[in-house]
Design a protein around this motif. Sequence first.
Motif, mmCIF file in Angstrom:
data_model
loop_
_atom_site.group_PDB
_atom_site.id
_atom_site.type_symbol
_atom_site.label_atom_id
_atom_site.label_comp_id
_atom_site.label_asym_id
_atom_site.label_seq_id
_atom_site.Cartn_x
_atom_site.Cartn_y
_atom_site.Cartn_z
ATOM 1 N N TYR A 20 0.832 -1.203 0.000
ATOM 2 C CA TYR A 20 0.000 0.000 0.000
ATOM 3 C C TYR A 20 0.867 1.254 0.000
ATOM 4 O O TYR A 20 0.581 2.226 -0.718
ATOM 5 C CB TYR A 20 -0.927 0.013 1.214
ATOM 6 N N LEU A 24 1.733 5.506 -2.369
ATOM 7 C CA LEU A 24 1.684 6.855 -1.807
ATOM 8 C C LEU A 24 2.785 7.746 -2.377
ATOM 9 O O LEU A 24 3.813 7.272 -2.840
ATOM 10 C CB LEU A 24 1.830 6.791 -0.278
ATOM 11 N N TRP A 26 5.543 10.831 -1.395
ATOM 12 C CA TRP A 26 6.304 11.105 -0.188
ATOM 13 C C TRP A 26 6.891 12.517 -0.135
ATOM 14 O O TRP A 26 7.737 12.804 0.710
ATOM 15 C CB TRP A 26 7.401 10.053 -0.030
ATOM 16 N N SER A 30 2.399 15.986 0.231
ATOM 17 C CA SER A 30 1.624 14.753 0.398
ATOM 18 C C SER A 30 1.651 14.282 1.843
ATOM 19 O O SER A 30 0.633 13.824 2.385
ATOM 20 C CB SER A 30 2.169 13.664 -0.525
ATOM 21 N N LEU A 31 2.821 14.391 2.500
ATOM 22 C CA LEU A 31 2.915 14.031 3.908
ATOM 23 C C LEU A 31 1.992 14.907 4.752
ATOM 24 O O LEU A 31 1.276 14.427 5.632
ATOM 25 C CB LEU A 31 4.356 14.166 4.397
ATOM 26 N N GLU A 33 -0.663 16.473 3.808
ATOM 27 C CA GLU A 33 -2.062 16.150 3.507
ATOM 28 C C GLU A 33 -2.515 14.914 4.268
ATOM 29 O O GLU A 33 -3.640 14.856 4.766
ATOM 30 C CB GLU A 33 -2.251 15.952 2.002
ATOM 31 N N ARG A 34 -1.632 13.926 4.398
ATOM 32 C CA ARG A 34 -2.010 12.703 5.114
ATOM 33 C C ARG A 34 -2.141 12.968 6.612
ATOM 34 O O ARG A 34 -2.936 12.314 7.292
ATOM 35 C CB ARG A 34 -1.004 11.577 4.838
ATOM 36 N N THR A 37 -5.594 14.577 7.104
ATOM 37 C CA THR A 37 -6.724 13.642 7.013
ATOM 38 C C THR A 37 -6.703 12.608 8.131
ATOM 39 O O THR A 37 -7.642 11.826 8.282
ATOM 40 C CB THR A 37 -6.712 12.906 5.660
ATOM 41 N N GLU A 39 -4.487 10.139 8.367
ATOM 42 C CA GLU A 39 -3.860 8.885 7.953
ATOM 43 C C GLU A 39 -2.444 8.766 8.513
ATOM 44 O O GLU A 39 -1.968 7.661 8.789
ATOM 45 C CB GLU A 39 -3.820 8.793 6.419
ATOM 46 N N GLU A 40 -1.776 9.899 8.664
ATOM 47 C CA GLU A 40 -0.424 9.942 9.216
ATOM 48 C C GLU A 40 -0.448 10.807 10.464
ATOM 49 O O GLU A 40 -1.366 11.622 10.644
ATOM 50 C CB GLU A 40 0.554 10.496 8.175
ATOM 51 N N ARG A 45 5.558 12.171 10.432
ATOM 52 C CA ARG A 45 5.781 13.132 9.353
ATOM 53 C C ARG A 45 7.036 13.957 9.606
ATOM 54 O O ARG A 45 7.898 14.106 8.728
ATOM 55 C CB ARG A 45 4.543 14.027 9.235
#
Length: 211
Positions: A20, A24, A26, A30-31, A33-34, A37, A39-40, A45
């Motif tokens: 998975y 993604l 990196w 993008s970090l 954003e995660r 949300t 997710e991270e 991060r």
Amino acid sequence: MKTIDHITISTDETKKKIEYMTTLKWDDTSLDERVATGEEIEFCRDMIKREMPTRDHLQLKIPDITFTHKMEIDLGGITCVIEHVGGVHADDSCIIYVPEAKVMFLGDCIYQDFYSGDWSYDQQQLTILLEKIKKYEVEHYVTGHQDPKTHDEMWSFFDDLTSIGEMVGEETDLHQAVTKFHEVRKAPPTEEQLEYIENFISGNRKTMRNS
């Protein structure tokens, strides 16, 4: 794993997670954003950014060999027993035991859950994990973030951690838990012990929210 370029081994579960992760992006945006949300988490991060400032070269490699519960590797005079033990830090955590040297590599399996809110321990899951570790004859333990420990040093820590978890019980109030600790030990908790009290309380609160 891509840089080392040797045969790699993981649990089936870890392989799925890495598969998975290959989908993604990196870069910093993008970090971020995660994290936004959920997710991270910020901690991971920030560590990724600090330890790998540029990630243009990053290529995640899928493990070559996977197993479900346990596997044994003969390296020629040295054996490695790899067992999936789980734990609150990561449910796919493994230990590596070298019987000829009576050494066990614990990695991060003994550490707290810090991926779902406040750092926490779950007493029941900790007990299950320690039972899996205890069945091996070990003289030295290697953890992910401390110096190697002798058997007595490691189990002195485990016993104290278990005792703190038992004292906290199902308590969710820090003051009440600290008061009980003081009554039982006849002394206030050290800074480290206070942190573990807070960890078990956080675990109890998570259990209540999820029940």
